[in-house]
Design a protein around this motif. Structure first.
Motif, mmCIF file in Angstrom:
data_model
loop_
_atom_site.group_PDB
_atom_site.id
_atom_site.type_symbol
_atom_site.label_atom_id
_atom_site.label_comp_id
_atom_site.label_asym_id
_atom_site.label_seq_id
_atom_site.Cartn_x
_atom_site.Cartn_y
_atom_site.Cartn_z
ATOM 1 N N ALA A 70 -9.484 -13.655 18.853
ATOM 2 C CA ALA A 70 -8.348 -14.133 19.642
ATOM 3 C C ALA A 70 -8.338 -13.565 21.051
ATOM 4 C CB ALA A 70 -7.042 -13.784 18.933
ATOM 5 N N VAL A 71 -8.819 -12.346 21.236
ATOM 6 C CA VAL A 71 -8.708 -11.698 22.546
ATOM 7 C C VAL A 71 -10.040 -11.545 23.280
ATOM 8 C CG1 VAL A 71 -6.613 -10.453 21.889
ATOM 9 C CG2 VAL A 71 -8.832 -9.372 21.550
ATOM 10 N N SER A 72 -11.157 -11.836 22.626
ATOM 11 C CA SER A 72 -12.453 -11.600 23.267
ATOM 12 C C SER A 72 -12.842 -12.735 24.204
ATOM 13 C CB SER A 72 -13.531 -11.403 22.208
ATOM 14 O OG SER A 72 -13.697 -12.593 21.491
ATOM 15 N N ARG A 73 -13.665 -12.379 25.182
ATOM 16 C CA ARG A 73 -14.185 -13.338 26.160
ATOM 17 C C ARG A 73 -15.628 -12.972 26.481
ATOM 18 N NH1 ARG A 73 -9.463 -15.197 26.968
ATOM 19 N NH2 ARG A 73 -7.824 -14.923 28.398
ATOM 20 N N GLY A 74 -16.363 -13.916 27.036
ATOM 21 C CA GLY A 74 -17.707 -13.667 27.523
ATOM 22 C C GLY A 74 -18.651 -13.125 26.467
ATOM 23 N N PRO A 75 -19.438 -12.082 26.829
ATOM 24 C CA PRO A 75 -20.447 -11.546 25.903
ATOM 25 C C PRO A 75 -19.834 -11.019 24.604
ATOM 26 C CG PRO A 75 -20.687 -10.574 28.082
ATOM 27 C CD PRO A 75 -19.452 -11.413 28.104
ATOM 28 N N ASN A 76 -18.622 -10.465 24.679
ATOM 29 C CA ASN A 76 -17.977 -9.980 23.462
ATOM 30 C C ASN A 76 -17.727 -11.118 22.481
ATOM 31 O OD1 ASN A 76 -17.929 -7.347 24.366
ATOM 32 N ND2 ASN A 76 -15.883 -7.547 25.240
ATOM 33 N N PHE A 77 -17.342 -12.272 22.997
ATOM 34 C CA PHE A 77 -17.099 -13.425 22.138
ATOM 35 C C PHE A 77 -18.399 -13.854 21.461
ATOM 36 C CE2 PHE A 77 -16.581 -17.986 21.279
ATOM 37 C CZ PHE A 77 -15.453 -17.938 20.489
ATOM 38 N N ASP A 78 -19.487 -13.877 22.213
ATOM 39 C CA ASP A 78 -20.771 -14.268 21.640
ATOM 40 C C ASP A 78 -21.204 -13.317 20.529
ATOM 41 O OD1 ASP A 78 -20.877 -16.400 23.362
ATOM 42 O OD2 ASP A 78 -22.221 -15.430 24.781
ATOM 43 N N LYS A 79 -20.930 -12.031 20.707
ATOM 44 C CA LYS A 79 -21.290 -11.037 19.703
ATOM 45 C C LYS A 79 -20.500 -11.265 18.412
ATOM 46 C CE LYS A 79 -21.389 -6.942 21.359
ATOM 47 N NZ LYS A 79 -20.972 -5.595 21.787
ATOM 48 N N ILE A 80 -19.207 -11.493 18.542
ATOM 49 C CA ILE A 80 -18.364 -11.740 17.373
ATOM 50 C C ILE A 80 -18.724 -13.079 16.733
ATOM 51 C CG2 ILE A 80 -15.988 -12.093 16.592
ATOM 52 C CD1 ILE A 80 -15.163 -10.232 18.910
ATOM 53 N N LEU A 81 -19.080 -14.059 17.564
ATOM 54 C CA LEU A 81 -19.448 -15.376 17.066
ATOM 55 C C LEU A 81 -20.665 -15.297 16.146
ATOM 56 C CD1 LEU A 81 -18.580 -18.319 17.339
ATOM 57 C CD2 LEU A 81 -20.233 -18.545 19.172
ATOM 58 N N ARG A 82 -21.615 -14.448 16.476
ATOM 59 C CA ARG A 82 -22.789 -14.280 15.610
ATOM 60 C C ARG A 82 -22.392 -13.746 14.242
ATOM 61 N NH1 ARG A 82 -25.543 -12.656 20.569
ATOM 62 N NH2 ARG A 82 -24.788 -10.561 20.186
ATOM 63 N N VAL A 83 -21.366 -12.916 14.196
ATOM 64 C CA VAL A 83 -20.898 -12.359 12.922
ATOM 65 C C VAL A 83 -20.211 -13.430 12.082
ATOM 66 C CG1 VAL A 83 -19.277 -10.736 11.866
ATOM 67 C CG2 VAL A 83 -20.657 -10.024 13.824
ATOM 68 N N VAL A 84 -19.315 -14.193 12.684
ATOM 69 C CA VAL A 84 -18.516 -15.146 11.911
ATOM 70 C C VAL A 84 -19.265 -16.429 11.592
ATOM 71 C CG1 VAL A 84 -16.319 -14.240 12.745
ATOM 72 C CG2 VAL A 84 -17.343 -16.206 13.891
ATOM 73 N N ASP A 85 -20.345 -16.719 12.288
ATOM 74 C CA ASP A 85 -21.108 -17.922 11.973
ATOM 75 C C ASP A 85 -21.938 -17.767 10.708
ATOM 76 O OD1 ASP A 85 -20.249 -19.795 13.715
ATOM 77 O OD2 ASP A 85 -21.852 -19.536 15.172
ATOM 78 N N ARG A 86 -22.094 -16.538 10.254
ATOM 79 C CA ARG A 86 -22.851 -16.304 9.019
ATOM 80 C C ARG A 86 -21.910 -16.300 7.826
ATOM 81 N NH1 ARG A 86 -25.170 -10.932 10.519
ATOM 82 N NH2 ARG A 86 -24.536 -11.295 12.631
ATOM 83 N N GLU A 87 -22.334 -17.000 6.790
ATOM 84 C CA GLU A 87 -21.575 -16.958 5.543
ATOM 85 C C GLU A 87 -21.879 -15.623 4.879
ATOM 86 O OE1 GLU A 87 -21.485 -19.616 1.571
ATOM 87 O OE2 GLU A 87 -21.755 -20.685 3.462
ATOM 88 N N PRO A 88 -20.900 -14.983 4.264
ATOM 89 C CA PRO A 88 -21.156 -13.696 3.621
ATOM 90 C C PRO A 88 -22.251 -13.812 2.565
ATOM 91 C CG PRO A 88 -18.828 -14.260 3.524
ATOM 92 C CD PRO A 88 -19.536 -15.433 4.091
ATOM 93 N N LYS A 89 -23.097 -12.783 2.499
ATOM 94 C CA LYS A 89 -24.178 -12.787 1.511
ATOM 95 C C LYS A 89 -23.617 -12.791 0.100
ATOM 96 C CE LYS A 89 -27.351 -10.488 4.541
ATOM 97 N NZ LYS A 89 -27.655 -9.227 5.110
ATOM 98 N N GLU A 90 -22.541 -12.083 -0.057
ATOM 99 C CA GLU A 90 -21.925 -11.954 -1.372
ATOM 100 C C GLU A 90 -20.530 -12.550 -1.309
ATOM 101 O OE1 GLU A 90 -20.401 -8.144 -3.669
ATOM 102 O OE2 GLU A 90 -22.512 -8.018 -3.091
ATOM 103 N N ARG A 91 -20.249 -13.499 -2.148
ATOM 104 C CA ARG A 91 -18.912 -14.121 -2.164
ATOM 105 C C ARG A 91 -18.030 -13.375 -3.147
ATOM 106 N NH1 ARG A 91 -19.069 -20.623 -1.661
ATOM 107 N NH2 ARG A 91 -20.332 -20.705 0.198
#
Length: 111
Positions: A70-91
């Motif tokens: 909600a609060v990130s912009r620029g490179p920080n957003f891209d870093k968080i985006l890489r985390v959330v674009d992955r489905e968790p290995k373990e559900r």
């Protein structure tokens, strides 16, 4: 009737798609979902329905990232985006509240 009438008014005015919430949503969750939605729509070139689905799944699988998104912009957003674009290995049994992501609906063709 209220949400439907508002969506219909936007369609009559010429909007092809309308993204609306069915109930009041936490501000951070709304900001996070909208940032993800528009990133996927404009930067990744996905259809509105696909962008919404992927954004909702990201919040579903990674509720701990909502405030950061909600609060990130620029490179920080891209870093968080890489985390959330992955489905968790373990559900695990996910305890994500539907109030964070399920209120948003897309009306129109979704193209």
């Amino acid at each position: 009737e209220g949400v439907y009438g508002l969506q219909r008014a936007f369609h009559v005015a010429g909007a092809r798609n309308v993204l609306a919430s069915l109930w009041k949503v936490d501000d951070h969750a709304t900001a996070a979902l909208m940032r993800l939605f528009y990133f996927k729509l404009w930067k990744e070139g996905k259809s509105p329905i696909q962008a919404l689905r992927e954004s909702q799944l990201a919040l579903f699988y990674h509720p701990e990232q909502v405030k950061k998104l909600a609060v990130s912009r620029g490179p920080n957003f891209d870093k968080i985006l890489r985390v959330v674009d992955r489905e968790p290995k373990e559900r695990k049994s996910n305890k994500t509240s539907t109030r964070l992501w399920a209120a948003f609906v897309l009306s129109g063709l979704g193209q």
